[in-house]
Design a protein around this motif. Structure first.
Motif, PDB file in Angstrom:
ATOM      1  N   SER A  65      -1.324   5.174   2.069  1.00  0.00           N
ATOM      2  CA  SER A  65      -1.077   4.318   3.235  1.00  0.00           C
ATOM      3  C   SER A  65       0.276   3.606   3.181  1.00  0.00           C
ATOM      4  CB  SER A  65      -2.188   3.265   3.348  1.00  0.00           C
ATOM      5  OG  SER A  65      -2.187   2.411   2.214  1.00  0.00           O
ATOM      6  N   LEU A  66       1.057   3.853   2.131  1.00  0.00           N
ATOM      7  CA  LEU A  66       2.339   3.161   1.975  1.00  0.00           C
ATOM      8  C   LEU A  66       3.406   3.744   2.900  1.00  0.00           C
ATOM      9  CD1 LEU A  66       2.326   3.069  -1.936  1.00  0.00           C
ATOM     10  CD2 LEU A  66       1.445   1.342  -0.363  1.00  0.00           C
ATOM     11  N   ARG A  67       4.296   2.856   3.409  1.00  0.00           N
ATOM     12  CA  ARG A  67       5.302   3.331   4.356  1.00  0.00           C
ATOM     13  C   ARG A  67       6.693   2.755   4.133  1.00  0.00           C
ATOM     14  NH1 ARG A  67       0.631   4.365   6.791  1.00  0.00           N
ATOM     15  NH2 ARG A  67       0.558   6.092   8.307  1.00  0.00           N
ATOM     16  N   THR A  68       6.787   1.542   3.650  1.00  0.00           N
ATOM     17  CA  THR A  68       8.104   0.923   3.490  1.00  0.00           C
ATOM     18  C   THR A  68       8.502   0.860   2.019  1.00  0.00           C
ATOM     19  OG1 THR A  68       7.270  -1.344   3.242  1.00  0.00           O
ATOM     20  CG2 THR A  68       7.602  -0.512   5.496  1.00  0.00           C
ATOM     21  N   THR A  69       9.798   0.696   1.789  1.00  0.00           N
ATOM     22  CA  THR A  69      10.302   0.615   0.415  1.00  0.00           C
ATOM     23  C   THR A  69       9.636  -0.527  -0.346  1.00  0.00           C
ATOM     24  OG1 THR A  69      12.457   1.529   1.045  1.00  0.00           O
ATOM     25  CG2 THR A  69      12.368   0.268  -0.998  1.00  0.00           C
ATOM     26  N   GLY A  70       9.455  -1.658   0.331  1.00  0.00           N
ATOM     27  CA  GLY A  70       8.801  -2.802  -0.304  1.00  0.00           C
ATOM     28  C   GLY A  70       7.374  -2.495  -0.696  1.00  0.00           C
ATOM     29  N   GLU A  71       6.659  -1.769   0.148  1.00  0.00           N
ATOM     30  CA  GLU A  71       5.269  -1.416  -0.147  1.00  0.00           C
ATOM     31  C   GLU A  71       5.177  -0.469  -1.340  1.00  0.00           C
ATOM     32  OE1 GLU A  71       3.802   0.184   3.491  1.00  0.00           O
ATOM     33  OE2 GLU A  71       3.301  -1.771   4.357  1.00  0.00           O
ATOM     34  N   PHE A  72       6.109   0.480  -1.429  1.00  0.00           N
ATOM     35  CA  PHE A  72       6.105   1.415  -2.561  1.00  0.00           C
ATOM     36  C   PHE A  72       6.336   0.665  -3.872  1.00  0.00           C
ATOM     37  CE2 PHE A  72       7.396   4.490   0.832  1.00  0.00           C
ATOM     38  CZ  PHE A  72       6.279   5.322   0.727  1.00  0.00           C
ATOM     39  N   GLN A  73       7.318  -0.219  -3.868  1.00  0.00           N
ATOM     40  CA  GLN A  73       7.641  -0.977  -5.073  1.00  0.00           C
ATOM     41  C   GLN A  73       6.499  -1.901  -5.469  1.00  0.00           C
ATOM     42  OE1 GLN A  73      11.354  -2.877  -4.012  1.00  0.00           O
ATOM     43  NE2 GLN A  73      12.571  -1.046  -4.452  1.00  0.00           N
ATOM     44  N   GLN A  74       5.914  -2.565  -4.484  1.00  0.00           N
ATOM     45  CA  GLN A  74       4.820  -3.484  -4.746  1.00  0.00           C
ATOM     46  C   GLN A  74       3.605  -2.742  -5.290  1.00  0.00           C
ATOM     47  OE1 GLN A  74       4.606  -6.706  -4.897  1.00  0.00           O
ATOM     48  NE2 GLN A  74       2.412  -6.615  -5.424  1.00  0.00           N
ATOM     49  N   TYR A  75       3.355  -1.551  -4.770  1.00  0.00           N
ATOM     50  CA  TYR A  75       2.210  -0.774  -5.230  1.00  0.00           C
ATOM     51  C   TYR A  75       2.351  -0.402  -6.702  1.00  0.00           C
ATOM     52  CZ  TYR A  75      -1.191   2.992  -5.734  1.00  0.00           C
ATOM     53  OH  TYR A  75      -2.222   3.783  -6.174  1.00  0.00           O
ATOM     54  N   LEU A  76       3.510   0.110  -7.076  1.00  0.00           N
ATOM     55  CA  LEU A  76       3.723   0.480  -8.481  1.00  0.00           C
ATOM     56  C   LEU A  76       3.602  -0.753  -9.378  1.00  0.00           C
ATOM     57  CD1 LEU A  76       6.695   3.017  -8.217  1.00  0.00           C
ATOM     58  CD2 LEU A  76       4.305   3.523  -8.726  1.00  0.00           C
ATOM     59  N   HIS A  77       4.128  -1.883  -8.906  1.00  0.00           N
ATOM     60  CA  HIS A  77       4.032  -3.121  -9.679  1.00  0.00           C
ATOM     61  C   HIS A  77       2.572  -3.565  -9.830  1.00  0.00           C
ATOM     62  CE1 HIS A  77       5.234  -7.015 -11.287  1.00  0.00           C
ATOM     63  NE2 HIS A  77       4.447  -7.601 -10.406  1.00  0.00           N
ATOM     64  N   SER A  78       1.766  -3.330  -8.798  1.00  0.00           N
ATOM     65  CA  SER A  78       0.365  -3.768  -8.831  1.00  0.00           C
ATOM     66  C   SER A  78      -0.479  -2.970  -9.817  1.00  0.00           C
ATOM     67  CB  SER A  78      -0.249  -3.657  -7.432  1.00  0.00           C
ATOM     68  OG  SER A  78      -0.461  -2.297  -7.071  1.00  0.00           O
TER      69      SER A  78
END
Length: 220
Positions: A65-78
């Motif tokens: 469900s990820l779409r933006t650069t911020g979401e991708f980075q936040q997901y990996l961090h999570s």
């Protein structure tokens, strides 16, 4: 409470698929192509966790469900709290894995983030040896061998084009009717930089097969 279940090589799979999806979202204008990449990425991530519980699956499925650069980075961090670290070992514990090696030189164990370790590897330049430690069947196993640096090549563990060395280890397995002087060495091209290898490895099959062949450990 977060229960760690993501091993380093599985995290690398997630990281790779997230990178492919992020690149598609940022560079591809055709929505159908992006959705195809999205489906493929989510499928490969789920496929890497055949034993995932019903509580763990939603975390993995979020990748689709990820779409933006911020979401991708936040997901990996999570994912950090869910990383299952390689068991930390002391210098004394490492020495026990290599009882025939006098004055074993070990890496700086305090500088290692074990969450991002699939196997522990280091080189002793003085003896021209390379050491590998891996957890097999729930126990740390150590193997050692000669290494001969070469030019760049494909590592048999991570399948990436890196600086490699020919790593040759003597197998402990002996045929039933082997002579007393039976000797067999197994060689493979391996990354000289184990940190780089650990960042790239996405499958432990080749590593486990190699260690079983060297140690003579049967499959469980």
């Amino acid at each position: 409470m977060n229960t760690p279940f993501i091993r380093n090589h599985q995290y690398n799979i997630i990281k790779k698929q997230i990178g492919l999806l992020q690149n598609a979202c940022n560079t591809v204008s055709d929505p159908k192509v992006v959705e195809s990449v999205r489906y493929s990425a989510q499928h490969k991530i789920i496929e890497a966790f055949p034993d995932a519980s019903e509580l763990q699956k939603p975390l993995l499925e979020q990748a689709g469900s990820l779409r933006t650069t911020g979401e991708f980075q936040q997901y990996l961090h999570s994912l950090a709290p869910y990383m299952a670290p390689f068991p930390s070992l002391t210098a004394k514990q490492l020495a026990k894995l290599y009882p025939k090696v006098k004055k074993l030189k070990t890496p700086d164990l305090t500088a290692i983030d074990y969450r991002y370790v699939t196997y522990l590897g280091w080189v002793d330049i003085a003896t021209n040896k390379l050491f590998i430690v891996y957890e097999l069947n729930g126990k740390p196993v150590g193997i050692e061998g000669r290494y001969t640096p070469t030019n760049k090549g494909v590592c048999f563990l991570c399948n990436r084009h890196e600086e490699v060395a020919l790593f040759s280890a003597v197998t402990k397995w002996r045929p039933a009717n082997a002579s007393p002087d039976y000797y067999k060495a197994i060689g493979n091209y391996l990354c000289v930089d184990s940190e780089a290898c650990n960042r790239n490895i996405t499958d432990v099959g080749a590593l486990e097969k190699f260690i079983r062949e060297v140690t003579g450990t049967p499959e469980s």
